[in-house]
Design a protein around this motif. Structure first.
Motif, PDB file in Angstrom:
ATOM      1  N   GLN A  19       0.839  -1.204   0.000  1.00 29.61           N
ATOM      2  CA  GLN A  19       0.000   0.000   0.000  1.00 29.61           C
ATOM      3  C   GLN A  19       0.872   1.251   0.000  1.00 29.61           C
ATOM      4  OE1 GLN A  19      -2.418   0.398   3.532  1.00 29.61           O
ATOM      5  NE2 GLN A  19      -3.180   2.406   2.935  1.00 29.61           N
ATOM      6  N   TRP A  20       1.918   1.239   0.815  1.00 32.67           N
ATOM      7  CA  TRP A  20       2.852   2.366   0.893  1.00 32.67           C
ATOM      8  C   TRP A  20       3.504   2.613  -0.467  1.00 32.67           C
ATOM      9  CZ3 TRP A  20       8.426   1.551   2.684  1.00 32.67           C
ATOM     10  CH2 TRP A  20       9.118   2.759   2.742  1.00 32.67           C
ATOM     11  N   THR A  21       3.984   1.533  -1.109  1.00 35.39           N
ATOM     12  CA  THR A  21       4.638   1.667  -2.415  1.00 35.39           C
ATOM     13  C   THR A  21       3.667   2.208  -3.460  1.00 35.39           C
ATOM     14  OG1 THR A  21       6.177  -0.116  -1.914  1.00 35.39           O
ATOM     15  CG2 THR A  21       5.864   0.415  -4.237  1.00 35.39           C
ATOM     16  N   ALA A  22       2.455   1.679  -3.494  1.00 29.72           N
ATOM     17  CA  ALA A  22       1.457   2.157  -4.460  1.00 29.72           C
ATOM     18  C   ALA A  22       1.147   3.634  -4.234  1.00 29.72           C
ATOM     19  CB  ALA A  22       0.185   1.316  -4.357  1.00 29.72           C
ATOM     20  N   ALA A  23       1.058   4.034  -2.975  1.00 32.54           N
ATOM     21  CA  ALA A  23       0.788   5.447  -2.659  1.00 32.54           C
ATOM     22  C   ALA A  23       1.946   6.330  -3.109  1.00 32.54           C
ATOM     23  CB  ALA A  23       0.531   5.612  -1.162  1.00 32.54           C
ATOM     24  N   LEU A  53       3.858   5.858  -5.638  1.00 31.95           N
ATOM     25  CA  LEU A  53       3.836   5.957  -7.096  1.00 31.95           C
ATOM     26  C   LEU A  53       2.749   6.907  -7.592  1.00 31.95           C
ATOM     27  CD1 LEU A  53       4.400   2.197  -8.005  1.00 31.95           C
ATOM     28  CD2 LEU A  53       6.079   4.043  -8.133  1.00 31.95           C
ATOM     29  N   ARG A  54       1.533   6.789  -7.036  1.00 27.45           N
ATOM     30  CA  ARG A  54       0.407   7.627  -7.484  1.00 27.45           C
ATOM     31  C   ARG A  54       0.534   9.047  -6.956  1.00 27.45           C
ATOM     32  NH1 ARG A  54      -2.722   3.093  -5.688  1.00 27.45           N
ATOM     33  NH2 ARG A  54      -2.948   4.300  -3.793  1.00 27.45           N
ATOM     34  N   LEU A  55       0.686   9.139  -5.646  1.00 29.56           N
ATOM     35  CA  LEU A  55       0.945  10.378  -4.922  1.00 29.56           C
ATOM     36  C   LEU A  55      -0.118  11.466  -5.059  1.00 29.56           C
ATOM     37  CD1 LEU A  55       3.201  10.755  -2.960  1.00 29.56           C
ATOM     38  CD2 LEU A  55       4.409  12.093  -4.644  1.00 29.56           C
ATOM     39  N   ARG A  98      -0.832  10.888  -0.049  1.00 30.20           N
ATOM     40  CA  ARG A  98       0.038  11.607   0.889  1.00 30.20           C
ATOM     41  C   ARG A  98      -0.434  11.410   2.329  1.00 30.20           C
ATOM     42  NH1 ARG A  98       4.065  14.753  -0.785  1.00 30.20           N
ATOM     43  NH2 ARG A  98       4.179  15.263  -2.980  1.00 30.20           N
ATOM     44  N   LYS A  99      -1.752  11.423   2.536  1.00 33.62           N
ATOM     45  CA  LYS A  99      -2.296  11.185   3.883  1.00 33.62           C
ATOM     46  C   LYS A  99      -1.983   9.763   4.345  1.00 33.62           C
ATOM     47  CE  LYS A  99      -6.060  14.501   3.372  1.00 33.62           C
ATOM     48  NZ  LYS A  99      -7.502  14.663   3.151  1.00 33.62           N
ATOM     49  N   ALA A 100      -2.115   8.802   3.431  1.00 33.39           N
ATOM     50  CA  ALA A 100      -1.818   7.403   3.789  1.00 33.39           C
ATOM     51  C   ALA A 100      -0.342   7.253   4.147  1.00 33.39           C
ATOM     52  CB  ALA A 100      -2.185   6.474   2.630  1.00 33.39           C
ATOM     53  N   ILE A 101       0.530   7.854   3.349  1.00 31.96           N
ATOM     54  CA  ILE A 101       1.969   7.783   3.635  1.00 31.96           C
ATOM     55  C   ILE A 101       2.269   8.432   4.983  1.00 31.96           C
ATOM     56  CG2 ILE A 101       4.245   8.604   2.902  1.00 31.96           C
ATOM     57  CD1 ILE A 101       3.163   8.322  -0.028  1.00 31.96           C
ATOM     58  N   ASP A 102       1.624   9.547   5.270  1.00 32.00           N
ATOM     59  CA  ASP A 102       1.826  10.239   6.546  1.00 32.00           C
ATOM     60  C   ASP A 102       1.428   9.347   7.725  1.00 32.00           C
ATOM     61  OD1 ASP A 102       2.565  12.670   7.990  1.00 32.00           O
ATOM     62  OD2 ASP A 102       0.429  12.803   8.477  1.00 32.00           O
ATOM     63  N   ARG A 103       0.377   8.537   7.560  1.00 34.73           N
ATOM     64  CA  ARG A 103      -0.046   7.609   8.621  1.00 34.73           C
ATOM     65  C   ARG A 103       0.917   6.436   8.749  1.00 34.73           C
ATOM     66  NH1 ARG A 103      -5.016   8.517   6.268  1.00 34.73           N
ATOM     67  NH2 ARG A 103      -4.882   6.569   5.113  1.00 34.73           N
ATOM     68  N   LYS A 114       7.698  12.321  -5.386  1.00 29.86           N
ATOM     69  CA  LYS A 114       7.202  12.773  -6.691  1.00 29.86           C
ATOM     70  C   LYS A 114       6.455  11.617  -7.329  1.00 29.86           C
ATOM     71  CE  LYS A 114      10.955  15.994  -7.591  1.00 29.86           C
ATOM     72  NZ  LYS A 114      12.116  15.780  -6.794  1.00 29.86           N
ATOM     73  N   SER A 115       5.306  11.913  -7.932  1.00 28.28           N
ATOM     74  CA  SER A 115       4.552  10.856  -8.607  1.00 28.28           C
ATOM     75  C   SER A 115       5.326  10.379  -9.834  1.00 28.28           C
ATOM     76  CB  SER A 115       3.165  11.344  -9.002  1.00 28.28           C
ATOM     77  OG  SER A 115       3.269  12.373  -9.953  1.00 28.28           O
ATOM     78  N   THR A 116       5.034   9.158 -10.250  1.00 29.43           N
ATOM     79  CA  THR A 116       5.736   8.570 -11.385  1.00 29.43           C
ATOM     80  C   THR A 116       4.819   7.583 -12.100  1.00 29.43           C
ATOM     81  OG1 THR A 116       7.679   7.299 -12.056  1.00 29.43           O
ATOM     82  CG2 THR A 116       6.729   6.752  -9.926  1.00 29.43           C
ATOM     83  N   THR A 117       5.130   7.307 -13.339  1.00 32.57           N
ATOM     84  CA  THR A 117       4.396   6.287 -14.089  1.00 32.57           C
ATOM     85  C   THR A 117       5.123   4.944 -14.040  1.00 32.57           C
ATOM     86  OG1 THR A 117       5.488   6.948 -16.143  1.00 32.57           O
ATOM     87  CG2 THR A 117       3.339   7.966 -15.647  1.00 32.57           C
TER      88      THR A 117
END
Length: 151
Positions: free
Chosen positions: A41-45, A47-49, A54-59, A85-88
């Motif tokens: 979940q952290w990795t997917a967040a 990438l999308r960002l 950002r809230k999920a990563i902060d938690r 930074k978001s990425t594809t």
């Protein structure tokens, strides 16, 4: 006197060995699965960002987080969050190993990261359980190349 010294040395060594052997707590399958899911979940967040990511990563990332980037730069949570930074790119982790300590309240996770289908890095994460929630307190990333061909 030498005999007493030997006995004391043996006692200390036996105590240390016993302590080391009991340091790793047998993980609950549900905790291991939950941590792997949280890591994904952290990795997917990352990438999308979007704002929710950002809230999920902060938690997920602890306030006292610190990490080491693939380039050897040490960063705290504020620096880490500012550098996102978001990425594809795609980033798929495999080869997970999770070990639990301190009665299941501390976990050390390692895995390989495959960016755009190629083995790119290895990560070591330190997770701490607060109540029922896991938080990332430390991360270390090392770049890797493609593994050498088997002879």
């Amino acid at each position: 006197m030498k005999q007493l010294t030997r006995v004391l040395l043996l006692a200390v060594m036996a105590a240390a060995a016993s302590s080391f052997a009991s340091a790793q707590t047998k993980p609950k399958a549900t905790d291991e699965q939950a941590l792997i899911a949280l890591d994904k979940q952290w990795t997917a967040a990352e990438l999308r960002l979007n704002d929710e990511d950002r809230k999920a990563i902060d938690r997920i990332v602890s306030a006292d987080y610190w990490g080491t980037t693939p380039f050897g730069v040490i960063e705290n949570k504020k620096e880490y969050m500012a550098g996102l930074k978001s990425t594809t790119d795609t980033d798929v982790a495999d080869e997970y190993v999770v070990r639990f300590y301190d009665n299941g309240k501390l976990a050390i996770m390692t895995h390989r990261g495959n960016v755009n289908g190629k083995p790119t890095y290895r990560s070591t994460h330190v997770w701490v359980k607060h109540g029922n929630d896991w938080q990332l307190v430390q991360n270390h990333v090392s770049n890797i190349g493609e593994p050498p061909a088997t002879q």
